[in-house]
Design an enzyme around this catalytic site. Structure first.
Site, PDB file in Angstrom:
ATOM      1  N   HIS A  85       0.820  -1.217   0.000  1.00  0.00           N
ATOM      2  CA  HIS A  85       0.000   0.000   0.000  1.00  0.00           C
ATOM      3  C   HIS A  85       0.850   1.262   0.000  1.00  0.00           C
ATOM      4  O   HIS A  85       0.380   2.322  -0.365  1.00  0.00           O
ATOM      5  CB  HIS A  85      -1.068  -0.012   1.110  1.00  0.00           C
ATOM      6  N   ASP A 221       1.074  -7.686   2.206  1.00  0.00           N
ATOM      7  CA  ASP A 221       1.213  -6.254   1.928  1.00  0.00           C
ATOM      8  C   ASP A 221       2.681  -5.821   1.797  1.00  0.00           C
ATOM      9  O   ASP A 221       3.208  -5.129   2.657  1.00  0.00           O
ATOM     10  CB  ASP A 221       0.512  -5.483   3.060  1.00  0.00           C
ATOM     11  N   SER A 655       3.822   2.039   8.644  1.00  0.00           N
ATOM     12  CA  SER A 655       3.652   1.112   7.540  1.00  0.00           C
ATOM     13  C   SER A 655       4.987   0.914   6.861  1.00  0.00           C
ATOM     14  O   SER A 655       5.677   1.883   6.556  1.00  0.00           O
ATOM     15  CB  SER A 655       2.667   1.676   6.525  1.00  0.00           C
TER      16      SER A 655
END
Ligand code: ARG
Ligand code: GLU
Length: 721
Positions: A85, A221, A655
């Site tokens: 992402h 991810d 992240s």
């Protein structure tokens, strides 16, 4: 006597060392503040191994990726790992119908196939240093706030200049502990960063927005990039002559696997938290801001989802828009639930009573702190409803795509009216607007937007008295017999912005006087007049009060530290490099429910549903699963582990952060938090707050077995047993 006793007790209650697991710590002070606890929790390396200015340390392998994520170097040839992402926009930008890398994944089979990404930067931290004294030099206690800020600003400019004079580095000074302390960061920025690999979205985004923020999770991810440098290993703009960067440090990867209670830590760039605000601040977030966002964004999400279900074309057009809103929307819901469950406001109020008592215990404290909470209260009382109204108006008017889009023509109208703006400027604006219009109309459906208009305007007119709304809206509303559907028809049938066919001829052949067409346009008028209304009614009140709050918070933060001398404080996240540490662990999200700490490929097969986009499983992955063809990456239990949870305190910006083991080896890639714990930006609770990381073995399995990109594995340093 009794009073004194209560006070002493209160101090004792609030001065327990911060519960381990909570906290985003400054790497510079690990040795002093955290090392002993980390060792007691199981860490086998030293603070110096993690952060050092004298020799290479783990920090040399951690970078800021783009503007808001973390990444880490995982090979001696500058290979970096971050989330899918985080790389999404870049992967998308290389995708076309012929090469749909988002759908099918992308793997460079040698370095010549790696793809350049203009504008993408990664930032290494060279060193950090406390500069509080220098920043506050010449700042007097009795200075007013604007003189104070001016002096600080002036000092910071000088500190930064001196710090990087005659170097190729950048300098940054950031405030910590609500402007009580300041740190200087010396960074090195690389600008040639190429895409190396990304799994198909059915892996990298598996579960999509349905599973986002949730456990059990099965999202692969991750994506891979590579940093390039010039022949002297220095940062350089893209050039075919650039070569893979040779890092000072790359992370060693462990495939030994993750077990319950294992020590882990996370090194990365959490963006923003507010752990020390008073109860009124939490009240503003939970009772004024979040409910409006939840309600109004929820309406948009429902409409988008319905339309996407009904049409594959709209599904593609609205996927990114939906993801953009849904992430924050879902976080707000989780945060509110968490705050209610933890009774954060009650806890803060109880603390404030103790604080008030403590603030009365000496003349000096009385002078400094006694009125603090009352001042907070007064400001929040004024601010909270204004904030709510401002967000309500913004979310409802600019949640309508037509109006938001019309607003982007403001510069053109202003330039056209400005005698000093030359023809070239007007032409350049017209060509930019034309380019932007391609992107806008490619993903725009008038019918969907009209539904949004009706839903949001209905909400706005039922929430607000007409006197609290911009005249342009109330006039239209009343002229349409207070019927929102009529209002919608009127606007959408008249505005030039509803279709490319109406707008493009205007842009193709734009002449200065054409601004009159834009300025008269009903959607443009709504956009501009709403902006002016919001500025005059809300923005000035909000910014004046926010400044006052900043200076009160500075005093309140210092007071909290003074009041709890035994407590180990960590500063709120501010997108600087931090360490969080904790243990691998599942949790009990609600009565009678227990979550295991890891998920497996079995779970992906359980979720599989070829009819639901988020749960489509790639044939190749299915085949590997059926043959149990897991290479060296299966767990001892024989299954393929996918994700795991731990108690590390993380936030947005973490992240792509590495999850490291007791020896500093890479064991996972952080990408999310569990929904039940998203209030950790305001109130961390070890029983509910968990970060979610991808098990590094799943990542390697996908690279090696699924993608056949074993040459990338060969670059890495892997310890197995
Ligand atoms: N919740 C994660 C974060 O805040 C992941 C967001 C991206 N994933 C998604 N399904 N929208 O960034
Ligand atoms: N997904 C978040 C990000 O993009 C990290 C999860 C969190 O907020 O903890 O940074």
């Amino acid at each position: 006597m009794k009073k004194l006793f209560i006070t002493v007790l209160a101090i004792a209650l609030f001065t327990n060392p911060a519960k381990s697991d909570e906290g985003m710590w400054i790497p510079l002070f690990l040795g002093e503040l955290n090392e002993a606890e980390m060792a007691a929790m199981g860490m086998r390396i030293t603070a110096e191994d993690i952060y050092s200015e004298n020799h290479s340390s783990l920090k040399d392998a951690i970078v800021i990726f783009g503007g808001g994520c973390t990444a880490e170097v995982i090979s001696g040839e500058g290979l970096i790992l971050t989330n899918h992402h985080c790389g999404f926009g870049r992967i998308q930008s290389h995708s076309s119908l012929e090469h749909d890398y988002l759908t099918n994944g992308f793997w460079a089979m040698d370095k010549s196939e790696e793809l350049t990404n203009p504008g993408l930067k990664v930032t290494f931290l060279i060193r950090m240093e406390e500069v509080t004294e220098q920043v506050l030099e010449g700042v007097e206690l009795n200075m007013n706030e604007s003189d104070r800020s001016a002096k600080i600003e002036e000092n910071i400019i000088k500190i930064k200049e001196d710090a990087v004079k005659d170097t190729r580095y950048n300098a940054l000074v950031k405030s910590f502990f609500c402007q009580n302390r300041y740190f200087l960061f010396i960074n090195e920025v690389f600008e040639d960063v190429r895409l190396v690999g990304a799994p198909p979205s059915s892996i990298g985004k598996f579960g999509g927005d349905t599973d986002n923020w949730m456990w059990p999770r099965h999202t692969g991810d991750f994506s891979l990039f590579r940093i390039y440098a010039d022949s002297a290993n220095n940062p350089a703009k893209y050039s075919v002559h650039n070569i893979p960067y040779k890092p000072k440090k790359h992370l060693t990867i462990s495939t030994r696997g993750v077990k319950q209670d294992d020590f882990t830590f996370i090194f990365g760039y959490p963006g923003s938290t507010t752990e020390y605000i008073p109860s009124f601040g939490v009240d503003l977030q939970v009772n004024y801001i979040n409910p409006v966002r939840i309600a109004l964004q929820g309406k948009r999400i429902d409409i988008y989802k319905q339309a996407m279900n009904d049409s594959p074309e709209i599904r593609i057009q609205y996927a990114a828009k939906l993801a953009g809103i849904a992430n924050g929307w879902k976080k707000s819901i989780g945060e509110n639930r968490g705050i209610m469950r933890l009774k954060t406001i009650d806890k803060k109020e109880a603390f404030e009573l103790e604080f008030q008592e403590w603030a009365g215990t000496s003349e000096e404290r009385r002078l400094k702190y006694r009125t603090l909470l009352d001042e907070f209260k007064k400001i929040y009382n004024e601010l909270s409803p204004v904030y709510r109204n401002s967000i309500f108006l913004g979310e409802s008017v600019f949640g309508i795509e037509l109006i938001k889009y019309a607003r982007t023509y403001r510069d053109m109208v202003n330039a056209s009216k400005d005698k000093n703006a030359g023809v070239e400027k007007i032409q350049a604006l017209a060509s930019d607007l034309k380019k932007a219009s391609d992107t806008f109309y490619k993903n725009y459906q008038v019918a969907v937007d009209k539904d949004v208009f009706i839903a949001l305007m209905t909400a706005l007119f039922s929430d607000k008295d007409q006197s609290e709304l911009p005249a342009v809206l109330t006039r239209l509303y009343n002229n349409c017999d207070q019927d929102v559907e009529k209002m919608c028809e009127k606007i959408y049938s008249r505005s030039v912005f509803t279709s490319k066919e109406k707008l493009i001829p205007l842009l193709d052949n734009y002449k200065r006087p054409d601004y009159k067409i834009l300025e008269k346009d009903i959607a443009f008028k709504i956009a501009v007049e709403t902006g002016i209304f919001a500025n005059s009614r809300y923005v000035s009140v909000i910014s004046a009060n926010s400044l006052k709050l900043d200076s009160l918070m500075r005093i309140y933060m210092a007071a909290q530290i003074e009041m709890q001398p035994m407590k180990n404080f960590y500063p709120d996240a501010n997108f600087t490099l931090r360490i969080s540490y904790g243990n691998v662990s599942g949790f009990n999200p609600s009565d009678a429910v227990a979550y295991n700490y890891f998920t497996t490929l079995e779970g992906i097969m359980e979720k599989e549903d070829p009819d639901i986009f988020d749960y489509v499983v790639d044939e190749k992955l299915k085949e590997l699963y059926l043959n149990k063809d897991y290479g060296n990456y299966a767990d001892q239990d024989g299954t393929m582990h996918v994700c795991f949870t731990a108690t590390n305190h993380t936030s947005g910006g973490n992240s792509g952060s590495p999850v490291l083991d007791a020896d500093g080896n890479l064991i996972g890639l952080n990408f999310d938090r569990c929904w039940e714990g998203t209030m950790s930006d305001i109130d961390y609770d070890i029983s509910q707050c968990r970060n979610i990381g991808l098990d590094i073995r799943y990542c390697l399995f996908i690279i090696d077995k699924f993608a056949g990109a074993g040459h990338l594995i060969d670059e890495m340093t892997i310890v197995a047993d």
